[in-house]
Design a protein around this motif. Structure first.
Motif, PDB file in Angstrom:
ATOM      1  N   ASP A  31       0.808  -1.228   0.000  1.00 30.34           N
ATOM      2  CA  ASP A  31       0.000   0.000   0.000  1.00 30.34           C
ATOM      3  C   ASP A  31       0.841   1.278   0.000  1.00 30.34           C
ATOM      4  O   ASP A  31       0.527   2.222  -0.698  1.00 30.34           O
ATOM      5  CB  ASP A  31      -0.926   0.033   1.216  1.00 30.34           C
ATOM      6  CG  ASP A  31      -2.237  -0.665   0.954  1.00 30.34           C
ATOM      7  OD1 ASP A  31      -2.601  -0.864  -0.215  1.00 30.34           O
ATOM      8  OD2 ASP A  31      -2.898  -1.031   1.938  1.00 30.34           O
ATOM      9  N   HIS A  32       1.911   1.288   0.782  1.00 26.13           N
ATOM     10  CA  HIS A  32       2.697   2.519   0.908  1.00 26.13           C
ATOM     11  C   HIS A  32       3.455   2.880  -0.373  1.00 26.13           C
ATOM     12  O   HIS A  32       4.015   3.961  -0.470  1.00 26.13           O
ATOM     13  CB  HIS A  32       3.655   2.434   2.097  1.00 26.13           C
ATOM     14  CG  HIS A  32       4.766   1.448   1.927  1.00 26.13           C
ATOM     15  ND1 HIS A  32       4.589   0.101   2.204  1.00 26.13           N
ATOM     16  CD2 HIS A  32       6.039   1.593   1.502  1.00 26.13           C
ATOM     17  CE1 HIS A  32       5.727  -0.533   1.958  1.00 26.13           C
ATOM     18  NE2 HIS A  32       6.615   0.349   1.533  1.00 26.13           N
ATOM     19  N   GLN A  33       3.468   1.990  -1.380  1.00 25.14           N
ATOM     20  CA  GLN A  33       4.158   2.283  -2.642  1.00 25.14           C
ATOM     21  C   GLN A  33       3.202   2.554  -3.804  1.00 25.14           C
ATOM     22  O   GLN A  33       3.621   2.650  -4.948  1.00 25.14           O
ATOM     23  CB  GLN A  33       5.084   1.129  -3.004  1.00 25.14           C
ATOM     24  CG  GLN A  33       6.257   1.006  -2.078  1.00 25.14           C
ATOM     25  CD  GLN A  33       7.255  -0.025  -2.560  1.00 25.14           C
ATOM     26  OE1 GLN A  33       6.900  -1.000  -3.223  1.00 25.14           O
ATOM     27  NE2 GLN A  33       8.505   0.192  -2.242  1.00 25.14           N
ATOM     28  N   ARG A  34       1.928   2.702  -3.511  1.00 26.77           N
ATOM     29  CA  ARG A  34       0.929   2.920  -4.569  1.00 26.77           C
ATOM     30  C   ARG A  34       1.269   4.097  -5.463  1.00 26.77           C
ATOM     31  O   ARG A  34       1.183   4.009  -6.678  1.00 26.77           O
ATOM     32  CB  ARG A  34      -0.450   3.162  -3.954  1.00 26.77           C
ATOM     33  CG  ARG A  34      -1.142   1.950  -3.465  1.00 26.77           C
ATOM     34  CD  ARG A  34      -2.566   2.294  -3.069  1.00 26.77           C
ATOM     35  NE  ARG A  34      -2.633   3.555  -2.361  1.00 26.77           N
ATOM     36  CZ  ARG A  34      -3.088   3.716  -1.137  1.00 26.77           C
ATOM     37  NH1 ARG A  34      -3.532   2.693  -0.469  1.00 26.77           N
ATOM     38  NH2 ARG A  34      -3.119   4.896  -0.575  1.00 26.77           N
ATOM     39  N   LYS A  35       1.643   5.219  -4.879  1.00 24.96           N
ATOM     40  CA  LYS A  35       1.891   6.422  -5.672  1.00 24.96           C
ATOM     41  C   LYS A  35       3.072   6.260  -6.614  1.00 24.96           C
ATOM     42  O   LYS A  35       3.058   6.767  -7.730  1.00 24.96           O
ATOM     43  CB  LYS A  35       2.084   7.634  -4.767  1.00 24.96           C
ATOM     44  CG  LYS A  35       0.796   8.073  -4.115  1.00 24.96           C
ATOM     45  CD  LYS A  35       0.967   9.343  -3.316  1.00 24.96           C
ATOM     46  CE  LYS A  35      -0.367   9.695  -2.680  1.00 24.96           C
ATOM     47  NZ  LYS A  35      -0.290  10.913  -1.902  1.00 24.96           N
ATOM     48  N   LEU A  36       4.108   5.555  -6.180  1.00 22.64           N
ATOM     49  CA  LEU A  36       5.267   5.324  -7.042  1.00 22.64           C
ATOM     50  C   LEU A  36       4.861   4.574  -8.301  1.00 22.64           C
ATOM     51  O   LEU A  36       5.298   4.897  -9.396  1.00 22.64           O
ATOM     52  CB  LEU A  36       6.343   4.538  -6.297  1.00 22.64           C
ATOM     53  CG  LEU A  36       7.498   4.002  -7.152  1.00 22.64           C
ATOM     54  CD1 LEU A  36       8.324   5.148  -7.723  1.00 22.64           C
ATOM     55  CD2 LEU A  36       8.370   3.074  -6.355  1.00 22.64           C
ATOM     56  N   ALA A  72       1.888   4.406  -9.678  1.00 17.62           N
ATOM     57  CA  ALA A  72       0.782   5.023 -10.407  1.00 17.62           C
ATOM     58  C   ALA A  72       1.249   5.832 -11.605  1.00 17.62           C
ATOM     59  O   ALA A  72       0.461   6.145 -12.488  1.00 17.62           O
ATOM     60  CB  ALA A  72      -0.038   5.898  -9.473  1.00 17.62           C
ATOM     61  N   ASN A  73       2.534   6.147 -11.660  1.00 16.86           N
ATOM     62  CA  ASN A  73       3.057   6.989 -12.736  1.00 16.86           C
ATOM     63  C   ASN A  73       4.150   6.235 -13.491  1.00 16.86           C
ATOM     64  O   ASN A  73       5.221   5.975 -12.943  1.00 16.86           O
ATOM     65  CB  ASN A  73       3.603   8.289 -12.136  1.00 16.86           C
ATOM     66  CG  ASN A  73       4.036   9.267 -13.184  1.00 16.86           C
ATOM     67  OD1 ASN A  73       4.706   8.931 -14.142  1.00 16.86           O
ATOM     68  ND2 ASN A  73       3.646  10.517 -12.993  1.00 16.86           N
ATOM     69  N   VAL A  84      -2.324  -1.566  -8.703  1.00 18.60           N
ATOM     70  CA  VAL A  84      -2.205  -0.237  -9.303  1.00 18.60           C
ATOM     71  C   VAL A  84      -2.106  -0.389 -10.824  1.00 18.60           C
ATOM     72  O   VAL A  84      -1.279  -1.155 -11.320  1.00 18.60           O
ATOM     73  CB  VAL A  84      -0.943   0.494  -8.789  1.00 18.60           C
ATOM     74  CG1 VAL A  84      -0.797   1.847  -9.451  1.00 18.60           C
ATOM     75  CG2 VAL A  84      -0.983   0.630  -7.280  1.00 18.60           C
ATOM     76  N   GLU A 137      -1.104   5.304 -14.734  1.00 16.97           N
ATOM     77  CA  GLU A 137      -1.755   6.270 -15.623  1.00 16.97           C
ATOM     78  C   GLU A 137      -1.242   6.097 -17.045  1.00 16.97           C
ATOM     79  O   GLU A 137      -0.058   5.830 -17.269  1.00 16.97           O
ATOM     80  CB  GLU A 137      -1.430   7.692 -15.157  1.00 16.97           C
ATOM     81  CG  GLU A 137      -1.907   8.007 -13.769  1.00 16.97           C
ATOM     82  CD  GLU A 137      -1.321   9.306 -13.240  1.00 16.97           C
ATOM     83  OE1 GLU A 137      -0.554   9.973 -13.959  1.00 16.97           O
ATOM     84  OE2 GLU A 137      -1.619   9.632 -12.089  1.00 16.97           O
TER      85      GLU A 137
END
Length: 110
Positions: free
Chosen positions: A11-16, A18-19, A93, A96
């Motif tokens: 969960d803590h790496q979702r943003k990494l 996502a792009n 994930v 994008e």
């Protein structure tokens, strides 16, 4: 049925994940591919040439925290979402601008 490419990640790496542009710039990624999936493996090798790709027989050791050498698993978003119900500290994930779909079929006897 079409499967959508996704990353099964803590969960803590979702943003990494996502792009896709952030992933391309990361030289220290190690990504597992379950059961040597040829369609997703080819896409990962072309799209993330700096990442190390490792074939894994099952997602379970990664989800149990036994594969600390892996940052993520390439998995279908549809199948990965089921794993997140069993292991809620993980997310699926879909990066994008990477709507990668792979057709899947089940052969059945006549």
């Amino acid at each position: 049925m079409d499967l959508t490419l996704g990353f099964l990640v803590p969960d803590h790496q979702r943003k990494l994940f996502a792009n896709i542009n952030l992933l391309r710039a990361n030289k220290d990624l190690t990504i597992g591919v379950v059961q040597n999936d040829p369609a997703f493996s080819r896409w990962i090798q072309r799209s993330l040439p700096l990442a190390e790709i490792i074939d894994v027989p099952s997602p379970r050791p990664f989800l149990r925290g036994e594969r600390e050498d892996l940052d993520a698993l390439v998995y279908s978003a549809e199948g990965g979402s089921a794993w997140t119900l069993i292991y809620p500290n993980y997310s699926i994930v879909v990066p994008e601008n990477t709507h990668i779909k792979v057709p899947m079929a089940y052969p059945l006897p006549g």
